[in-house]
Design an enzyme around this catalytic site. Sequence first.
Site, short mmCIF file in Angstrom:
data_model
loop_
_atom_site.label_atom_id
_atom_site.label_comp_id
_atom_site.label_asym_id
_atom_site.label_seq_id
_atom_site.Cartn_x
_atom_site.Cartn_y
_atom_site.Cartn_z
N HIS A 84 24.30 -15.32 104.88
CA HIS A 84 24.06 -14.25 103.90
C HIS A 84 22.61 -14.15 103.43
CE1 HIS A 84 26.84 -11.78 101.01
NE2 HIS A 84 25.90 -11.04 101.57
N ASP A 105 32.22 -11.27 97.67
CA ASP A 105 31.87 -12.64 98.04
C ASP A 105 32.71 -13.64 97.25
OD1 ASP A 105 30.22 -15.06 98.55
OD2 ASP A 105 28.66 -13.62 99.12
N HIS A 107 31.36 -16.48 96.51
CA HIS A 107 30.33 -17.22 95.77
C HIS A 107 29.45 -16.26 94.96
CE1 HIS A 107 31.31 -19.39 99.55
NE2 HIS A 107 31.35 -20.44 98.75
N ASP A 109 25.99 -16.47 94.94
CA ASP A 109 24.76 -16.20 95.71
C ASP A 109 23.57 -15.89 94.81
OD1 ASP A 109 26.46 -16.60 97.82
OD2 ASP A 109 26.17 -14.63 98.74
N HIS A 122 21.30 -19.30 101.68
CA HIS A 122 22.38 -18.29 101.62
C HIS A 122 23.08 -18.29 100.25
CE1 HIS A 122 26.34 -20.57 102.88
NE2 HIS A 122 25.56 -21.34 102.16
N ASP A 207 30.77 -10.25 102.43
CA ASP A 207 30.81 -11.62 102.91
C ASP A 207 32.25 -11.93 103.29
OD1 ASP A 207 30.91 -14.44 103.13
OD2 ASP A 207 29.18 -14.64 101.80
N ASP A 209 33.71 -14.55 103.56
CA ASP A 209 34.34 -15.63 102.79
C ASP A 209 35.00 -15.12 101.51
OD1 ASP A 209 32.39 -15.66 100.71
OD2 ASP A 209 31.22 -17.22 101.69
N GLU A 252 28.44 -13.97 107.48
CA GLU A 252 28.99 -15.33 107.38
C GLU A 252 30.07 -15.62 108.42
OE1 GLU A 252 28.04 -18.00 105.39
OE2 GLU A 252 26.45 -16.93 104.33
MN MN Z 1 27.65 -14.83 100.37
#
Ligand code: MN
Length: 280
Positions: A84, A105, A107, A109, A122, A207, A209, A252
């Site tokens: 990312h 996402d 996360h 980030d 990332h 993303d 994830d 990702e």
């Molecule tokens: Mn990300």
Amino acid sequence: MSIKRIGVALKEGCTINGADLAIANLISNGMDFDSTYAVRRFDMEYPRNMLHLPEVADLCIRLRNGNAAILSNGDFPLTYGGDHALAIGSIAANKDRDLGVLWIDAHGDSNTEETTITGRLHGMPLAALCGKCHKVLGDLVSPYFLDPTNIVLFGVRDMDFLEEQNIKDWGMHLITMDQIKKEGLVTCLDEALDALRGLKQVHVSFDLDSLNPEVAPGVNTPVVGGLDYGSAKIILKQALRQLAVVSMDVVEYNPIRDKAGLTLDIIMETDRLIQKEYGG
Ligand SMILES: [Mn+2]
């Protein structure tokens, strides 16, 4: 006006093997790219809390310039990766100072060089894009920094303590997975789209994830309890229909962690969805 597919073979931002194989894997499964980027090696020192900074910055500068040319032709850059950190380049390509960003996402980030625990870039792209991270990254975004109040984080369920403080202090919109489970997808999606609706240009950064690892195991940093793919499709479809989306990332992907091609299938279906919504 057409979609231009860009492939970015980057693992230096996450330092996980397989992230760099995403583009070769997509090509071998039939995806066509208008251009691809590979990392150039530099024999340079970098700070311990900014892993592979020279390589990531160099790649993001080239990607920024390439995607800026696509945008100025009125075309739509759709950037695949790779980790990312590449979004620093794909988003810095846009010179609209009021650019909105929908960041889907697991996360946050939003670490800086001060708050990062891992040193992985990332985990820092949003901080870099807001001009709040390392100077080398700030210089490649400058002067087109994002306004944090034009950023919506969606589906988040794993933030470092200080990173969460950054997100709140800077005024980003944060919609967590807990909130989505409590209030429902429709309510949360409306809130996200409302924050971006008035903006003339919006970038969507997807993303993989953000999805539940059972749905999409082929990612670099999986977190349990994510979105199902049906929800992700609703989010992407409504964003493309209701917002002035001018560019996107799908990032990702890690093919060596995928199981039975589940994540690959999702990427291919997402690509078809984007083409359909963009074209019609
Ligand atoms: Mn990300």
